[in-house]
Design an enzyme around this catalytic site. Structure first.
Site: not given
Ligand code: 13P
Ligand code: G3H
Ligand code: ZN
Length: 309
Positions: A254, A180, A256-257, A214, A82-83, A134
Site C-alpha cells: 500500500n 502509516h 499513499d504518502s 511509503s 481501504d480500511h 488485518e
Molecule cells: P503510507 O502512509 O505509508 O503510504 O501507507 C498507506 C496505506 O497503508 C494505505 O492503507
Molecule cells: O492508511 C491510510 C491511508 O493513507 C488513507 O488515508 O484515511 O487520510 O484517506 P486517509
Molecule cells: Zn493502511
C-alpha cells in the site's frame, strides 16, 4: 475488461515473486497519474479508496473515474475499499460496485475480529468480491487516529492460521514494523522479516499485505522543503526492504504518502516558479506527471510488477 477482484492478481504475484501496488486515490488527477504509469509499464494495479476519500470525493464520482480508467487502459484494475472499519461500510462499498474490500477490525479482540471479518467475507464472497483483513496493529496516522510506535502490536504468527481458516478471508494485512504516514520512524527503519517468514510458513500460498509502505522519497522532501513547505523529520521504509518483501508472500503493498508528497512537491515547485498562475490545469498537470513518474518507479524498482498485466 471490467473491474477485477484480487484473486488472479495475487495468485500470479505469489508465484511470480512480485507484488501488486495498491495506490490510494482521492481525485481525477491522482487516478490518471497512476493509471498512466500502469499503462506505460503494463502493470496490474489496485486503486484504493479510504473512508476519508469516500467522504471527500463521493464514492459515485470515484467509481466512475475508475471505470473510465479501466476503459481507457484495458488493464486489470481492482477498486478496493481501504480500511473499512465496519460491516456496514464494507457492504456499502460492495453495493457501490467495488471489487475488493478491506475489513480492518484489528483494533477489536481476536474473537470479535474473526466475527466481523467473517460477516464481511460471507456478504462479499456471495457477490464475487475479495476481502482483506488485518491482524496486529500498525503505528502511524490512519483516518485521523494516531497510533504511537509504543501502541503498535506486531502480528502474532500463532494466530494467523486459525484466523485465515475461520474467516475464509482472501488476504491478510500484517504488522511487521511498517507504519502509516510520512513520519514513520524516529530512529532506523526495522522490518521484522522473521515474523513474515514464520507467517508464510504457517499459511503457505496465502497472500500477505503490507500497509504503511511509503518510502518517503528524499527528493520529494527536498522539493517540498525548498519551496516553502516543512516536512522536517519525514522518514519512510527503505525501498530495498520493500523489494525483499515483494519477492516473498507479500502480494499487495500500500502506497499513499509518497503520492501525496509527489503531488504536493510538484504544486509547491510550480507556484514558487510561477507566482502569477491561477489556472488549476497549470499546476495540476505537473502534479499528475510527477505521480506518473513516482508510480513507474514503484512498479519497476520496488514492486517488480511491470509487464505482468
Ligand atoms: P503510507 O502512509 O505509508 O503510504 O501507507 C498507506 C496505506 O497503508 C494505505 O492503507
Ligand atoms: O492508511 C491510510 C491511508 O493513507 C488513507 O488515508 O484515511 O487520510 O484517506 P486517509
Ligand atoms: Zn493502511
Amino acid at each position: 475488461m471490467p473491474l477485477v477482484n484480487t484473486t488472479e492478481m495475487f495468485k500470479k504475484a505469489y508465484t511470480g515473486g512480485y507484488a501488486i501496488g495498491a495506490f490510494n486515490v482521492n481525485n481525477m488527477e491522482i487516478i490518471q497519474g497512476i493509471v498512466e504509469a500502469a499503462k506505460i509499464e503494463k502493470a496490474p494495479i489496485i486503486l484504493q479508496v479510504s473512508a476519508g476519500a469516500r467522504k471527500y470525493a463521493n464514492p459515485k464520482y470515484l467509481k466512475k473515474l475508475v471505470e473510465a480508467a479501466v476503459e481507457d487502459s484495458g488493464l486489470p484494475i481492482a477498486l478496493h475499499l481501504d480500511h473499512g472499519d465496519s460491516f456496514e461500510l464494507c457492504k456499502s462499498a460492495i453495493d457501490d460496485g467495488f471489487s475488493s474490500v478491506m475489513i480492518d477490525a484489528s483494533h477489536h479482540s481476536f474473537e470479535e475480529n474473526i466475527k466481523i471479518t467473517s460477516e464481511v467475507v460471507k456478504y462479499a464472497h456471495e457477490r464475487g468480491i475479495t476481502v482483506e483483513a488485518e491482524l496486529g496493529r500498525l503505528a502511524g496516522i490512519e483516518d485521523d487516529v494516531n497510533v504511537s510506535e509504543a501502541d503498535a502490536v506486531y502480528t502474532d504468527p500463532g494466530q494467523v492460521e486459525e484466523f485465515v481458516k475461520r474467516t475464509g478471508v482472501d488476504s491478510l494485512a500484517i504488522a511487521i514494523g511498517t507504519s502509516h504516514g510520512a513520519f514513520k520512524f524516529k530512529g532506523e527503519a526495522k522490518l521484522r522479516f522473521d515474523i513474515l517468514e514464520d507467517i508464510s510458513k504457517r499459511v503457505p500460498n496465502f497472500p500477505i499485505v503490507l500497509h504503511g509502505a511509503s518510502s518517503v522519497l528524499p527528493e520529494y522532501v527536498k522539493i517540498i522543503q525548498e519551496n516553502g513547505g516543512n516536512m522536517a523529520g519525514a522518514k519512510g521504509i527503505p525501498e530495498d526492504m520493500l523489494r525483499t518483501a515483494a519477492k516473498s508472500a507479500v502480494c499487495k503493498i500500500n502506497i499513499d504518502s509518497d503520492l501525496r508528497m509527489a503531488f504536493t512537491a510538484a504544486i509547491r515547485q510550480h507556484f514558487n516558479a510561477n507566482p502569477s498562475h491561477f489556472d488549476p490545469r497549470q499546476y495540476l498537470a505537473p502534479a499528475r506527471s510527477l505521480i506518473t513518474e513516482c508510480v513507474r518507479h514503484k512498479l519497476v524498482d520496488v514492486l517488480g510488477c511491470n509487464g505482468k498485466a
